[in-house]
Design a protein around this motif. Structure first.
Motif, PDB file in Angstrom:
ATOM      1  N   UNK A  40       0.846  -1.206   0.000  1.00 26.42           N
ATOM      2  CA  UNK A  40       0.000   0.000   0.000  1.00 26.42           C
ATOM      3  C   UNK A  40       0.873   1.243   0.000  1.00 26.42           C
ATOM      4  N   UNK A  41       1.796   1.305   0.929  1.00 24.04           N
ATOM      5  CA  UNK A  41       2.660   2.488   1.055  1.00 24.04           C
ATOM      6  C   UNK A  41       3.538   2.685  -0.169  1.00 24.04           C
ATOM      7  N   UNK A  42       4.050   1.596  -0.719  1.00 29.69           N
ATOM      8  CA  UNK A  42       4.914   1.704  -1.890  1.00 29.69           C
ATOM      9  C   UNK A  42       4.159   2.274  -3.088  1.00 29.69           C
ATOM     10  N   UNK A  43       2.934   1.807  -3.329  1.00 26.73           N
ATOM     11  CA  UNK A  43       2.153   2.364  -4.441  1.00 26.73           C
ATOM     12  C   UNK A  43       1.890   3.851  -4.201  1.00 26.73           C
ATOM     13  N   UNK A  44       1.546   4.223  -2.972  1.00 26.14           N
ATOM     14  CA  UNK A  44       1.323   5.640  -2.675  1.00 26.14           C
ATOM     15  C   UNK A  44       2.554   6.468  -3.005  1.00 26.14           C
ATOM     16  N   UNK A  45       3.689   6.024  -2.551  1.00 24.46           N
ATOM     17  CA  UNK A  45       4.945   6.757  -2.747  1.00 24.46           C
ATOM     18  C   UNK A  45       5.359   6.790  -4.214  1.00 24.46           C
ATOM     19  N   UNK A  46       5.347   5.640  -4.854  1.00 26.18           N
ATOM     20  CA  UNK A  46       5.842   5.528  -6.227  1.00 26.18           C
ATOM     21  C   UNK A  46       4.960   6.268  -7.235  1.00 26.18           C
ATOM     22  N   UNK A  47       3.657   6.168  -7.078  1.00 30.67           N
ATOM     23  CA  UNK A  47       2.751   6.772  -8.062  1.00 30.67           C
ATOM     24  C   UNK A  47       2.641   8.281  -7.864  1.00 30.67           C
ATOM     25  N   UNK A  48       2.786   8.742  -6.636  1.00 28.07           N
ATOM     26  CA  UNK A  48       2.606  10.171  -6.335  1.00 28.07           C
ATOM     27  C   UNK A  48       3.472  11.075  -7.200  1.00 28.07           C
ATOM     28  N   UNK A  49       4.636  10.609  -7.591  1.00 26.28           N
ATOM     29  CA  UNK A  49       5.547  11.466  -8.357  1.00 26.28           C
ATOM     30  C   UNK A  49       5.391  11.331  -9.875  1.00 26.28           C
ATOM     31  N   UNK A  50       4.483  10.468 -10.331  1.00 23.19           N
ATOM     32  CA  UNK A  50       4.323  10.281 -11.774  1.00 23.19           C
ATOM     33  C   UNK A  50       3.614  11.475 -12.408  1.00 23.19           C
ATOM     34  N   UNK A  51       4.120  11.885 -13.546  1.00 20.18           N
ATOM     35  CA  UNK A  51       3.514  12.988 -14.299  1.00 20.18           C
ATOM     36  C   UNK A  51       2.476  12.441 -15.271  1.00 20.18           C
ATOM     37  N   UNK A  52       1.687  13.325 -15.837  1.00 19.80           N
ATOM     38  CA  UNK A  52       0.713  12.923 -16.850  1.00 19.80           C
ATOM     39  C   UNK A  52       1.426  12.252 -18.019  1.00 19.80           C
ATOM     40  N   UNK A  53       2.559  12.789 -18.405  1.00 14.73           N
ATOM     41  CA  UNK A  53       3.314  12.196 -19.507  1.00 14.73           C
ATOM     42  C   UNK A  53       3.755  10.769 -19.167  1.00 14.73           C
TER      43      UNK A  53
END
Length: 156
Positions: free
Chosen positions: A88-101
């Motif tokens: 759960x925490x890893x998905x929160x952390x990893x996805x949070x920084x993804x841009x639209x691109x």
């Protein structure tokens, strides 16, 4: 398909919260319960959600700390839950920084190519499918079904 990281984070929070409640409702003594002999058990389904999250995360280029395919299912729900909370925490952390691109980028998945944001939608859909199976097994076993997407029949 997700085009904005915050949209996934919002859906993931709800989806993972429900999955966690279901896992927490499974006593160790009922981990082997399945609809019929030879089918997926409550313990197996729980562990599957943990392990497949790592595979989906890998496809998406994320660092999700999940077990490999050769790692045996733990013997207790507490161990499975501990690993799931890390997912759960890893998905929160990893996805949070993804841009639209980055969400629009094509990544290898399931023998083809898929947009990263589409793959993240599959993560949610896959989890929802198995949580549904687990709630049916809980009820058939006589265990209390926690509210996943709203009140249960027993709460109304």
């Amino acid at each position: 398909m997700y085009r904005v990281a915050e949209d996934f984070i919002f859906d993931w929070a709800n989806s993972s919260k429900g999955a966690l409640k279901v896992m927490q409702a499974i006593p160790d003594a009922k981990m082997e319960v399945s609809i019929v002999e030879g089918h997926n058990s409550l313990g197996w389904l729980s562990w599957h959600l943990v392990s497949v999250a790592g595979a989906f995360g890998h496809f998406a280029g994320l660092q999700i700390p999940a077990p490999g395919p050769d790692m045996k299912q733990p013997g207790t729900m507490a161990e499975i839950i501990e690993k799931y909370e890390m997912v759960i925490e890893a998905f929160n952390k990893e996805v949070a920084s993804l841009t639209t691109e980055q969400l629009e980028e094509e990544v290898p998945a399931f023998g083809g190519m898929m947009k990263r944001g589409q793959l993240l939608r599959v993560v949610i859909n896959h989890q929802t499918h198995h949580v549904g199976q687990m709630t049916v097994l809980l009820r058939q076993t006589g265990l209390k079904v926690p509210p996943v997407m709203g009140p249960t029949q027993e709460m109304q």
